[in-house]
Structure formats: C-alpha cells, structure tokens
Motif scaffolding. Structure first.
Motif, PDB file in Angstrom:
ATOM      1  N   VAL A 120       0.843  -1.192   0.000  1.00 42.86           N
ATOM      2  CA  VAL A 120       0.000   0.000   0.000  1.00 42.86           C
ATOM      3  C   VAL A 120       0.874   1.236   0.000  1.00 42.86           C
ATOM      4  O   VAL A 120       2.051   1.192   0.393  1.00 42.86           O
ATOM      5  N   GLN A 121       0.296   2.337  -0.414  1.00 47.21           N
ATOM      6  CA  GLN A 121       1.011   3.610  -0.376  1.00 47.21           C
ATOM      7  C   GLN A 121       0.896   4.221   1.008  1.00 47.21           C
ATOM      8  O   GLN A 121      -0.037   3.914   1.768  1.00 47.21           O
ATOM      9  N   ALA A 122       1.815   5.073   1.320  1.00 47.97           N
ATOM     10  CA  ALA A 122       1.783   5.773   2.603  1.00 47.97           C
ATOM     11  C   ALA A 122       0.455   6.505   2.748  1.00 47.97           C
ATOM     12  O   ALA A 122      -0.033   7.117   1.795  1.00 47.97           O
ATOM     13  N   GLY A 123      -0.116   6.397   3.952  1.00 45.52           N
ATOM     14  CA  GLY A 123      -1.416   6.992   4.192  1.00 45.52           C
ATOM     15  C   GLY A 123      -2.569   6.043   3.967  1.00 45.52           C
ATOM     16  O   GLY A 123      -3.711   6.349   4.338  1.00 45.52           O
ATOM     17  N   GLY A 124      -2.271   4.895   3.381  1.00 46.23           N
ATOM     18  CA  GLY A 124      -3.306   3.916   3.088  1.00 46.23           C
ATOM     19  C   GLY A 124      -3.663   3.055   4.284  1.00 46.23           C
ATOM     20  O   GLY A 124      -3.150   3.239   5.397  1.00 46.23           O
ATOM     21  N   LYS A 129       2.637   4.131   7.333  1.00 48.74           N
ATOM     22  CA  LYS A 129       3.880   4.839   7.041  1.00 48.74           C
ATOM     23  C   LYS A 129       4.897   3.841   6.491  1.00 48.74           C
ATOM     24  O   LYS A 129       4.812   2.645   6.773  1.00 48.74           O
ATOM     25  N   PRO A 130       5.881   4.326   5.752  1.00 44.41           N
ATOM     26  CA  PRO A 130       6.925   3.408   5.251  1.00 44.41           C
ATOM     27  C   PRO A 130       7.603   2.629   6.379  1.00 44.41           C
ATOM     28  O   PRO A 130       7.980   1.467   6.182  1.00 44.41           O
ATOM     29  N   GLU A 131       7.731   3.229   7.539  1.00 41.99           N
ATOM     30  CA  GLU A 131       8.367   2.533   8.660  1.00 41.99           C
ATOM     31  C   GLU A 131       7.505   1.419   9.248  1.00 41.99           C
ATOM     32  O   GLU A 131       7.962   0.679  10.117  1.00 41.99           O
ATOM     33  N   ASP A 132       6.270   1.285   8.790  1.00 43.00           N
ATOM     34  CA  ASP A 132       5.428   0.157   9.191  1.00 43.00           C
ATOM     35  C   ASP A 132       5.725  -1.090   8.361  1.00 43.00           C
ATOM     36  O   ASP A 132       5.189  -2.174   8.645  1.00 43.00           O
ATOM     37  N   THR A 133       6.556  -0.954   7.351  1.00 38.30           N
ATOM     38  CA  THR A 133       6.918  -2.093   6.505  1.00 38.30           C
ATOM     39  C   THR A 133       7.624  -3.160   7.336  1.00 38.30           C
ATOM     40  O   THR A 133       8.605  -2.882   8.014  1.00 38.30           O
ATOM     41  N   ALA A 134       7.073  -4.367   7.287  1.00 39.89           N
ATOM     42  CA  ALA A 134       7.619  -5.467   8.090  1.00 39.89           C
ATOM     43  C   ALA A 134       6.823  -6.730   7.798  1.00 39.89           C
ATOM     44  O   ALA A 134       5.785  -6.685   7.135  1.00 39.89           O
ATOM     45  N   VAL A 135       7.325  -7.831   8.320  1.00 40.65           N
ATOM     46  CA  VAL A 135       6.525  -9.056   8.377  1.00 40.65           C
ATOM     47  C   VAL A 135       5.750  -9.007   9.688  1.00 40.65           C
ATOM     48  O   VAL A 135       6.347  -8.813  10.755  1.00 40.65           O
ATOM     49  N   TYR A 136       4.458  -9.177   9.600  1.00 38.98           N
ATOM     50  CA  TYR A 136       3.595  -9.112  10.774  1.00 38.98           C
ATOM     51  C   TYR A 136       3.220 -10.521  11.217  1.00 38.98           C
ATOM     52  O   TYR A 136       2.811 -11.346  10.408  1.00 38.98           O
ATOM     53  N   TYR A 137       3.356 -10.753  12.526  1.00 36.81           N
ATOM     54  CA  TYR A 137       3.090 -12.065  13.093  1.00 36.81           C
ATOM     55  C   TYR A 137       1.949 -11.989  14.106  1.00 36.81           C
ATOM     56  O   TYR A 137       1.919 -11.099  14.959  1.00 36.81           O
ATOM     57  N   CYS A 138       1.079 -12.950  14.023  1.00 39.86           N
ATOM     58  CA  CYS A 138       0.049 -13.139  15.017  1.00 39.86           C
ATOM     59  C   CYS A 138       0.597 -14.111  16.072  1.00 39.86           C
ATOM     60  O   CYS A 138       1.327 -15.055  15.734  1.00 39.86           O
ATOM     61  N   ALA A 139       0.260 -13.873  17.330  1.00 40.97           N
ATOM     62  CA  ALA A 139       0.771 -14.726  18.391  1.00 40.97           C
ATOM     63  C   ALA A 139      -0.298 -14.974  19.450  1.00 40.97           C
ATOM     64  O   ALA A 139      -1.149 -14.111  19.686  1.00 40.97           O
ATOM     65  N   ALA A 140      -0.221 -16.133  20.060  1.00 41.64           N
ATOM     66  CA  ALA A 140      -1.174 -16.503  21.103  1.00 41.64           C
ATOM     67  C   ALA A 140      -0.430 -16.946  22.351  1.00 41.64           C
ATOM     68  O   ALA A 140       0.586 -17.660  22.258  1.00 41.64           O
ATOM     69  N   ARG A 141      -0.924 -16.552  23.490  1.00 42.34           N
ATOM     70  CA  ARG A 141      -0.343 -17.029  24.748  1.00 42.34           C
ATOM     71  C   ARG A 141      -0.808 -18.461  24.986  1.00 42.34           C
ATOM     72  O   ARG A 141      -1.609 -19.010  24.226  1.00 42.34           O
ATOM     73  N   ASP A 142      -0.336 -19.053  26.020  1.00 40.88           N
ATOM     74  CA  ASP A 142      -0.705 -20.430  26.313  1.00 40.88           C
ATOM     75  C   ASP A 142      -2.197 -20.500  26.624  1.00 40.88           C
ATOM     76  O   ASP A 142      -2.820 -19.497  26.987  1.00 40.88           O
ATOM     77  N   TRP A 166       2.781 -19.090  17.349  1.00 38.23           N
ATOM     78  CA  TRP A 166       3.059 -18.041  16.366  1.00 38.23           C
ATOM     79  C   TRP A 166       2.563 -18.452  14.991  1.00 38.23           C
ATOM     80  O   TRP A 166       2.632 -19.628  14.618  1.00 38.23           O
ATOM     81  N   GLY A 167       2.084 -17.460  14.241  1.00 37.17           N
ATOM     82  CA  GLY A 167       1.767 -17.701  12.854  1.00 37.17           C
ATOM     83  C   GLY A 167       3.012 -17.631  11.996  1.00 37.17           C
ATOM     84  O   GLY A 167       4.106 -17.358  12.494  1.00 37.17           O
ATOM     85  N   GLN A 168       2.836 -17.859  10.720  1.00 39.23           N
ATOM     86  CA  GLN A 168       3.978 -17.890   9.807  1.00 39.23           C
ATOM     87  C   GLN A 168       4.407 -16.500   9.369  1.00 39.23           C
ATOM     88  O   GLN A 168       5.488 -16.325   8.802  1.00 39.23           O
ATOM     89  N   GLY A 169       3.578 -15.504   9.613  1.00 37.42           N
ATOM     90  CA  GLY A 169       3.907 -14.138   9.246  1.00 37.42           C
ATOM     91  C   GLY A 169       3.326 -13.745   7.899  1.00 37.42           C
ATOM     92  O   GLY A 169       3.147 -14.591   7.015  1.00 37.42           O
ATOM     93  N   THR A 170       3.030 -12.464   7.755  1.00 36.07           N
ATOM     94  CA  THR A 170       2.506 -11.949   6.498  1.00 36.07           C
ATOM     95  C   THR A 170       3.153 -10.592   6.220  1.00 36.07           C
ATOM     96  O   THR A 170       3.323  -9.775   7.121  1.00 36.07           O
ATOM     97  N   GLN A 171       3.558 -10.384   4.980  1.00 39.09           N
ATOM     98  CA  GLN A 171       4.329  -9.200   4.618  1.00 39.09           C
ATOM     99  C   GLN A 171       3.419  -7.997   4.398  1.00 39.09           C
ATOM    100  O   GLN A 171       2.414  -8.080   3.682  1.00 39.09           O
ATOM    101  N   VAL A 172       3.808  -6.893   4.993  1.00 43.70           N
ATOM    102  CA  VAL A 172       3.159  -5.603   4.750  1.00 43.70           C
ATOM    103  C   VAL A 172       4.233  -4.643   4.257  1.00 43.70           C
ATOM    104  O   VAL A 172       5.247  -4.449   4.932  1.00 43.70           O
ATOM    105  N   THR A 173       4.003  -4.052   3.104  1.00 47.82           N
ATOM    106  CA  THR A 173       4.950  -3.119   2.521  1.00 47.82           C
ATOM    107  C   THR A 173       4.243  -1.801   2.262  1.00 47.82           C
ATOM    108  O   THR A 173       3.201  -1.768   1.613  1.00 47.82           O
ATOM    109  N   VAL A 174       4.809  -0.734   2.790  1.00 49.57           N
ATOM    110  CA  VAL A 174       4.233   0.597   2.618  1.00 49.57           C
ATOM    111  C   VAL A 174       5.219   1.434   1.808  1.00 49.57           C
ATOM    112  O   VAL A 174       6.347   1.659   2.237  1.00 49.57           O
ATOM    113  N   SER A 175       4.786   1.890   0.666  1.00 45.56           N
ATOM    114  CA  SER A 175       5.654   2.687  -0.198  1.00 45.56           C
ATOM    115  C   SER A 175       5.448   4.176   0.065  1.00 45.56           C
ATOM    116  O   SER A 175       4.348   4.616   0.425  1.00 45.56           O
TER     117      SER A 175
END
Length: 126
Positions: A12-16, A87-100, A116-125
């Motif tokens: 997504v673009q910045a601001g999206g 924001k561009p600095e939000d670009t990362a692999v995002y992981y979902c996690a659960a406690r016991d 933990w999940g396998q992760g999903t990529q979020v890219t902000v241009s």
C-alpha cells in the motif's frame, strides 16, 4: 495445540489502510490473550498490539497508537489488526501470536507467547 494462520498481506502507499486477519484453530481460542508483532529486515521482532481474551482490554505500542486497532471475534476464532495512516516505517513481516491456553492477560514480550503464525508481509511505499 493452537495453530495460527495470518492473511491480508499487501503493498500500500503511505497513508493507506490494510487489515490483517489471524485465524486460529483450537477450542480454547476464546480463553487466550492474543498479540500482533512485526519484524523489519535487520531488526528484532517488536510488539505492535495485544488484546485480552474477552476484548475488554487492548494495548498498543506507542508507534502505532491511534493508527492501528486490534480486535477479535471469538465466534470466528479470528483476531484482526486494522491499520490506518500507514507509514513506510510500518513495513515489516507481521506475526500473530497466542499465549498459552487459558492465559487471558496481555503481554508485550515475545517470550510470553507460545504459538506463532507464519507471518505476512506488509509493505508501505512512500
């Protein structure tokens, strides 16, 4: 055992905006606190948001407060992360996690989460 599968990756673009979903298996989902973390290239995994088992409490990292919203639908065994004003600095692999199982309290620490999940990529241009 709890298995987590994230979805909603995107560019997504910045601001999206973007919404991530995390589908969980297991009958005890409603009794487990959940969290979202992210990891950018070359950086450590960091806390983003957490939610208690009944959605009565949520907690956010300062960097996303006011822009991201964590929520859950226990009937669907799913937790969500709504992301606005990206924001561009939000670009990362995002992981979902659960406690016991049956641990209902939130945490910002990665070591407090058992599943933990396998992760999903979020890219902000920019």
């Amino acid at each position: 055992q709890v298995q987590l599968v994230e979805s909603g990756r995107g560019l997504v673009q910045a601001g999206g905006s973007l919404r991530l979903s995390c589908a969980a298996s297991g009958r005890t989902f409603s009794s487990i606190a959940m969290g979202w973390f992210r990891q950018a290239p070359g950086k450590e995994r960091e806390f983003v948001a957490a939610i208690s088992w009944r959605s009565s409490s949520t907690y956010y990292a300062d960097s996303v407060k006011g822009r991201f919203t964590i929520s859950r639908d226990n009937a669907k065994n799913t937790v969500y992360l709504g992301m606005n004003s990206l924001k561009p600095e939000d670009t990362a692999v995002y992981y979902c996690a659960a406690r016991d199982r049956f641990v209902s309290t939130m945490s910002v620490q990665t070591y407090d989460y058992k599943y933990w999940g396998q992760g999903t990529q979020v890219t902000v241009s920019s």
